[in-house]
Design an enzyme around this catalytic site. Structure first.
Site, short mmCIF file in Angstrom:
data_model
loop_
_atom_site.label_atom_id
_atom_site.label_comp_id
_atom_site.label_asym_id
_atom_site.label_seq_id
_atom_site.Cartn_x
_atom_site.Cartn_y
_atom_site.Cartn_z
N ARG A 1 -9.86 0.94 8.47
CA ARG A 1 -9.32 -0.34 8.67
C ARG A 1 -10.70 -1.27 9.19
NH1 ARG A 1 -3.73 0.15 8.58
NH2 ARG A 1 -2.55 -1.67 9.26
N LYS B 1 0.71 -1.33 -0.39
CA LYS B 1 -0.32 -0.08 -0.07
C LYS B 1 0.78 1.05 0.11
CE LYS B 1 -2.87 -1.43 3.78
NZ LYS B 1 -2.05 -1.89 4.14
N ARG C 1 -1.14 -9.79 13.27
CA ARG C 1 -1.89 -8.43 11.96
C ARG C 1 -2.18 -9.09 10.71
NH1 ARG C 1 3.63 -5.91 10.65
NH2 ARG C 1 2.73 -4.79 9.09
N ARG D 1 11.57 -6.40 5.44
CA ARG D 1 11.02 -4.99 5.13
C ARG D 1 12.03 -4.03 6.57
NH1 ARG D 1 5.24 -2.47 5.32
NH2 ARG D 1 5.24 -3.26 7.05
N ARG E 1 10.49 -2.57 12.19
CA ARG E 1 10.12 -2.33 12.85
C ARG E 1 9.29 -3.88 13.75
NH1 ARG E 1 4.83 0.06 8.67
NH2 ARG E 1 4.01 -1.69 10.18
#
Ligand code: ADP
Ligand code: ZN
Length: 214
Positions: free
Chosen positions: A85, A13, A163, A119, A152
């Site tokens: 969300r 996204k 998640r 990531r 993160r």
């Protein structure tokens, strides 16, 4: 143009939104970025949301809604990333703005896990890299500004699973909510290393076909 980009964590996204922002004149607004920035600066908002972000839980609707309402105010052009969300957030958003289209990023769980666990983000400028699919030139150093790259906390394996569950249970119903009400542009991705520009090209092409952009 009021766009919404929607998909599970790790679906791209943020990456696609910043490319779309460069191609058409829309401002990229990401609730996740707003919250992380607040946590970093230790603002009042940051103190309220930190525990949710650390656990990979959703921040309560009431709080998110207030932040987004304030941010969108009288804006006519934006690409919203990470909001709504939940169905309640979607209802709230519709109460004060009309969206032109919803971009759905359709990726598999396998891709999500691969991408999120590799990531890395620049501590200084926020640029996003991927150790496997989009590595910086020098290990753990930002190409743009020389800043240090970090992972993160919510990209660590235990939190990733939570998640994904939260996405399936709380966020996917948002798609049913909007279905039929606004045009959908669906981008299917079946490879973790799919070339970003090609994905963005295909999204732009579909927006054009639907006469949403010229
Ligand atoms: P991702 O899409 O990769 O999961 P984001 O950067 O969009 O990550 O969001 C990070 C975190 O910020 C979420 O896990 C959640 O805690 C919080 N958050 C962001 N947007 C919302 C929202 N609309 N509602 C509730 N919590 C949110
Ligand atoms: Zn940087």
């Amino acid at each position: 143009m009021k766009l919404l980009i929607f998909g599970p964590p790790g679906s791209g996204k943020g990456t696609y939104s910043s490319r779309i922002e460069d191609r058409i004149d829309v401002e990229h607004i990401a609730t996740g970025d707003i919250f992380r920035e607040a946590v970093k600066k230790e603002t009042k908002l940051g103190r309220k949301v930190k525990e949710y972000l650390d656990r990979g839980d959703l921040v309560p609707d009431e709080l998110v809604n207030k932040v987004v309402r304030e941010k969108l105010k009288e804006k006519d052009d934006f690409i919203l990333d990470g909001y709504p969300r939940t169905v309640d957030q979607a209802k709230f958003l519709e109460s004060f703005t009309d969206l032109d289209a919803l971009i759905v990023l359709d990726v598999t769980d396998e891709i999500i896990i691969k991408r999120l666990s590799s990531r890395r983000i620049c501590r200084e400028c926020g640029e996003v890299y991927n150790k496997l699919f989009n590595p910086p030139e020098r290990d753990d150093i930002c190409d743009e500004c020389g800043g240090e790259l970090y992972q993160r906390d919510d990209d660590k394996p235990d939190v990733i699973k939570d998640r994904i569950n939260t996405y399936e249970n709380r966020s996917e119903p948002v798609l049913d909510y909007f279905e039929g009400g606004i045009p959908f542009v669906v981008n299917k991705c079946r490879e973790a290393n799919a070339p970003i520009e090609e994905m963005v090209d295909s999204i732009m092409e579909q927006l054009r076909k639907k006469n949403l952009i010229s």
